[in-house]
Design a protein around this motif. Structure first.
Motif, PDB file in Angstrom:
ATOM      1  N   HIS A 145      13.861   1.837 -10.507  1.00  0.00           N
ATOM      2  CA  HIS A 145      14.872   2.821 -10.908  1.00  0.00           C
ATOM      3  C   HIS A 145      14.268   4.164 -11.253  1.00  0.00           C
ATOM      4  O   HIS A 145      14.993   5.097 -11.630  1.00  0.00           O
ATOM      5  CB  HIS A 145      15.654   2.291 -12.121  1.00  0.00           C
ATOM      6  N   LEU A 146      12.934   4.312 -11.085  1.00  0.00           N
ATOM      7  CA  LEU A 146      12.247   5.540 -11.462  1.00  0.00           C
ATOM      8  C   LEU A 146      11.518   6.150 -10.262  1.00  0.00           C
ATOM      9  O   LEU A 146      11.059   5.437  -9.365  1.00  0.00           O
ATOM     10  CB  LEU A 146      11.231   5.272 -12.574  1.00  0.00           C
ATOM     11  N   HIS A 147      11.408   7.472 -10.283  1.00  0.00           N
ATOM     12  CA  HIS A 147      10.652   8.172  -9.251  1.00  0.00           C
ATOM     13  C   HIS A 147       9.148   7.962  -9.438  1.00  0.00           C
ATOM     14  O   HIS A 147       8.658   7.814 -10.563  1.00  0.00           O
ATOM     15  CB  HIS A 147      10.943   9.674  -9.314  1.00  0.00           C
ATOM     16  N   ALA A 148       8.420   8.017  -8.327  1.00  0.00           N
ATOM     17  CA  ALA A 148       6.955   7.902  -8.361  1.00  0.00           C
ATOM     18  C   ALA A 148       6.273   9.244  -8.569  1.00  0.00           C
ATOM     19  O   ALA A 148       5.056   9.289  -8.711  1.00  0.00           O
ATOM     20  CB  ALA A 148       6.452   7.279  -7.059  1.00  0.00           C
ATOM     21  N   GLY A 149       7.038  10.325  -8.610  1.00  0.00           N
ATOM     22  CA  GLY A 149       6.431  11.649  -8.671  1.00  0.00           C
ATOM     23  C   GLY A 149       6.143  12.162  -7.269  1.00  0.00           C
ATOM     24  O   GLY A 149       6.307  11.462  -6.271  1.00  0.00           O
ATOM     25  N   GLY A 150       5.701  13.411  -7.192  1.00  0.00           N
ATOM     26  CA  GLY A 150       5.448  13.975  -5.881  1.00  0.00           C
ATOM     27  C   GLY A 150       4.676  15.284  -5.992  1.00  0.00           C
ATOM     28  O   GLY A 150       4.309  15.701  -7.083  1.00  0.00           O
ATOM     29  N   SER A 151       4.350  15.885  -4.876  1.00  0.00           N
ATOM     30  CA  SER A 151       4.836  15.457  -3.583  1.00  0.00           C
ATOM     31  C   SER A 151       3.990  14.355  -2.944  1.00  0.00           C
ATOM     32  O   SER A 151       4.375  13.785  -1.928  1.00  0.00           O
ATOM     33  CB  SER A 151       4.880  16.660  -2.630  1.00  0.00           C
ATOM     34  N   SER A 152       2.839  14.044  -3.527  1.00  0.00           N
ATOM     35  CA  SER A 152       1.989  12.983  -2.984  1.00  0.00           C
ATOM     36  C   SER A 152       2.377  11.628  -3.574  1.00  0.00           C
ATOM     37  O   SER A 152       1.521  10.803  -3.899  1.00  0.00           O
ATOM     38  CB  SER A 152       0.515  13.291  -3.266  1.00  0.00           C
ATOM     39  N   GLY A 153       3.694  11.405  -3.691  1.00  0.00           N
ATOM     40  CA  GLY A 153       4.169  10.169  -4.308  1.00  0.00           C
ATOM     41  C   GLY A 153       3.892   8.934  -3.485  1.00  0.00           C
ATOM     42  O   GLY A 153       3.620   7.863  -4.029  1.00  0.00           O
ATOM     43  N   GLY A 154       3.943   9.067  -2.160  1.00  0.00           N
ATOM     44  CA  GLY A 154       3.630   7.922  -1.320  1.00  0.00           C
ATOM     45  C   GLY A 154       2.176   7.513  -1.459  1.00  0.00           C
ATOM     46  O   GLY A 154       1.859   6.314  -1.508  1.00  0.00           O
ATOM     47  N   ALA A 155       1.285   8.490  -1.547  1.00  0.00           N
ATOM     48  CA  ALA A 155      -0.134   8.190  -1.738  1.00  0.00           C
ATOM     49  C   ALA A 155      -0.358   7.448  -3.044  1.00  0.00           C
ATOM     50  O   ALA A 155      -1.079   6.442  -3.096  1.00  0.00           O
ATOM     51  CB  ALA A 155      -0.939   9.483  -1.709  1.00  0.00           C
ATOM     52  N   ALA A 156       0.270   7.944  -4.133  1.00  0.00           N
ATOM     53  CA  ALA A 156       0.084   7.303  -5.439  1.00  0.00           C
ATOM     54  C   ALA A 156       0.685   5.901  -5.455  1.00  0.00           C
ATOM     55  O   ALA A 156       0.070   4.963  -5.980  1.00  0.00           O
ATOM     56  CB  ALA A 156       0.716   8.169  -6.532  1.00  0.00           C
ATOM     57  N   ALA A 157       1.874   5.744  -4.894  1.00  0.00           N
ATOM     58  CA  ALA A 157       2.508   4.422  -4.875  1.00  0.00           C
ATOM     59  C   ALA A 157       1.711   3.442  -4.035  1.00  0.00           C
ATOM     60  O   ALA A 157       1.642   2.247  -4.351  1.00  0.00           O
ATOM     61  CB  ALA A 157       3.945   4.538  -4.359  1.00  0.00           C
ATOM     62  N   ALA A 158       1.082   3.926  -2.961  1.00  0.00           N
ATOM     63  CA  ALA A 158       0.251   3.045  -2.133  1.00  0.00           C
ATOM     64  C   ALA A 158      -0.966   2.557  -2.905  1.00  0.00           C
ATOM     65  O   ALA A 158      -1.324   1.374  -2.853  1.00  0.00           O
ATOM     66  CB  ALA A 158      -0.186   3.790  -0.869  1.00  0.00           C
ATOM     67  N   VAL A 159      -1.603   3.454  -3.639  1.00  0.00           N
ATOM     68  CA  VAL A 159      -2.777   3.066  -4.427  1.00  0.00           C
ATOM     69  C   VAL A 159      -2.370   2.122  -5.555  1.00  0.00           C
ATOM     70  O   VAL A 159      -3.037   1.108  -5.816  1.00  0.00           O
ATOM     71  CB  VAL A 159      -3.487   4.318  -4.986  1.00  0.00           C
ATOM     72  N   ALA A 160      -1.260   2.423  -6.229  1.00  0.00           N
ATOM     73  CA  ALA A 160      -0.817   1.606  -7.361  1.00  0.00           C
ATOM     74  C   ALA A 160      -0.402   0.206  -6.947  1.00  0.00           C
ATOM     75  O   ALA A 160      -0.468  -0.726  -7.753  1.00  0.00           O
ATOM     76  CB  ALA A 160       0.340   2.296  -8.079  1.00  0.00           C
TER      77      ALA A 160
END
Length: 477
Positions: A145-160
């Protein structure tokens, strides 16, 4: 043995170098994990064929000295790679395929890295959260239900999520540091010009630079060295070093050693956006700063305060430079209806900027940079919250109103963009967790060219606050 996805990038490098793991084995493991476990929508494109081709080449290589030899990563979607989608997360460019590979991808290839695909970004990278009509929303792993942040949010979510051990991002106003802090990771924005492949030089405003997102300070240092284009050093007689952290002068070496005692100042005097926004610093952000101060003092560092120089006019100048960059988007006026409201608002506003408006903004920014550097000069690092608020709910941003959307982003992240405007290096460190288990980070801002100092301080804090363990433990849940 520890599961492949739980290994850090430097650990993987050592095992690959010693032939205890093969690059193909690592790539296959990570590709399988992406296919099964990417619940946060971190990836928008997976290229298994290219990944395995590069992995096989790494395994066959006689020279295994590349800084990223066989280690997997993923390109940010805004970075072009020949033959892969190049839509910029925008319906205006849907279906476009890149004809050439951008330098920032090429330098990681030259270091021996194995790209697995492309990580999500917002439309044209204009947002501090990661959502587009074309590719959907990237969420905070474990908190849908929360955003991952951005604009490099996909990169961070992939690492996490353990889909890659680290990932390159790009940062024009906080786009590495915001998602890193949101996802409980380390994110480094280097000094303007430090990354030759994408360092801000030659861009309008000089705002955007590439940098690493990783679970650990050590892995951030490794990827930063690869982005800079360092090679695995050699001792005087030509013997190949067995491990890249022994390359004196590298950022990785500074991160591994984590040595030194430093003078750190807490930023006072508000934020650069106070003139136009009612900035509120959440208690959780204050707690993160307080914990960092306590740990720094316990480690023997000197902690003081420094006031932000007068920032009257900052909002107008930064917004003008942001719009100036948008003016370079290759889109005809009659095609702008394909843009989403935020991107359309920014691009449309660039029409009225003019050469005089852009020049005035740049002159103001240059003067502000001089004053900030003078104020910060007595200190090795300056401490701020990474975000003013906790990770934002999916409904937080008014996506149908571009101006209101931009304002909401300012409220969330008022401390990051002035680092881009001044060209300074900064690192986000995930030092704190809320009562609900949400990550909260701090930002350390360094002197020009002194990323090594930031990594050294970060490594000392990492020894005292084992944030990588938290991420690994969540991946096992």
């Amino acid at each position: 043995m520890t599961a492949i996805h739980a290994l850090g990038a430097l650990e993987l490098w050592r095992l690959l170098h010693a032939r205890q793991l093969s690059a193909v084995e690592v790539a296959e493991h990570q590709l399988d994990r992406i296919g099964r476990l990417d619940e946060a929508n971190a990836f928008v494109h997976v290229d298994a064929e290219l990944a395995l081709e590069r992995a096989r080449a790494a395994d066959a290589a006689v020279d295994r000295t590349g800084l990223l030899h066989g280690v997997p990563f993923a390109d940010k979607h805004l970075v072009a790679r020949a033959g892969q989608p190049a839509d910029g997360a925008s319906r205006a460019f849907a279906g476009r395929i890149a004809e050439a590979t951008d330098p920032v991808a090429a330098v990681l290839d030259a270091a021996g890295g194995v790209t697995l695909g492309r990580t999500a970004a917002p439309e044209l990278g204009f947002a501090g959260y990661t959502r587009s009509a074309l590719h959907g929303t990237t969420t905070l792993p474990g908190f849908p239900h929360l955003h991952a942040g951005g604009s490099s949010g996909g990169a961070a979510a992939a690492v996490a999520q353990g889909l890659v051990p680290f990932a390159p991002g790009s940062d024009g106003g906080g786009s590495i540091r915001i998602p890193a802090a949101t996802c409980g990771l380390v994110g480094l924005k280097p000094t303007r010009g430090r990354i030759p492949a994408q360092g801000g030089v030659g861009q309008v405003g000089g705002l955007v630079t590439a940098g690493p997102i990783a679970r650990s300070v050590i892995d951030a240092g490794l990827l930063a060295d690869a982005l800079i284009g360092r090679v695995n050093g050699r001792v005087p007689h030509g013997t190949v070093l067995r491990s890249p952290e022994h390359d004196d002068g590298s950022l990785l070496a500074a991160a591994v050693r984590g040595e030194g005692r430093f003078r750190v100042a807490v930023l006072t005097g508000g934020t650069p956006w106070d003139e136009v926004a009612d900035i509120r610093i959440a208690p959780e952000a204050t707690d993160a700063v307080a914990r960092t101060i306590a740990e720094l003092e316990a480690a023997g560092h000197e902690v003081g305060e420094v006031a932000l120089p007068d920032a009257t006019g900052y909002a107008a100048a930064f917004t003008a430079l942001w719009q100036g960059g948008a003016a370079t988007v290759p889109l005809e006026r009659e095609e702008r209806h394909l843009l989403e409201p935020l991107a359309r608002w920014i691009v449309d506003a660039s029409d009225g900027l003019g050469a005089g408006g852009l020049a005035r903004a740049q002159l103001w920014a240059t003067d502000f940079e001089r004053r900030v550097l003078a104020a910060f000069a007595p200190w090795d690092a300056v401490l701020t919250p990474a975000t003013a608020l906790t990770p934002r709910p999916l409904e937080w941003y008014p996506i149908e109103d571009g101006a209101a959307d931009f304002h909401a982003q300012v409220l969330h992240t008022p401390h990051t963009s002035f680092v881009n405007l001044t060209g300074l290096p900064a690192i986000a460190l995930p030092v704190h967790r809320t009562a609900d288990g949400l990550p909260m980070g701090v930002q350390l801002i360094g002197r020009p060219g002194e990323e090594a100092t930031l990594l050294s301080i970060g490594r000392q804090l990492e020894r005292r606050i084992p944030w990588e363990r938290r991420v690994v433990d969540r991946m096992r849940a």
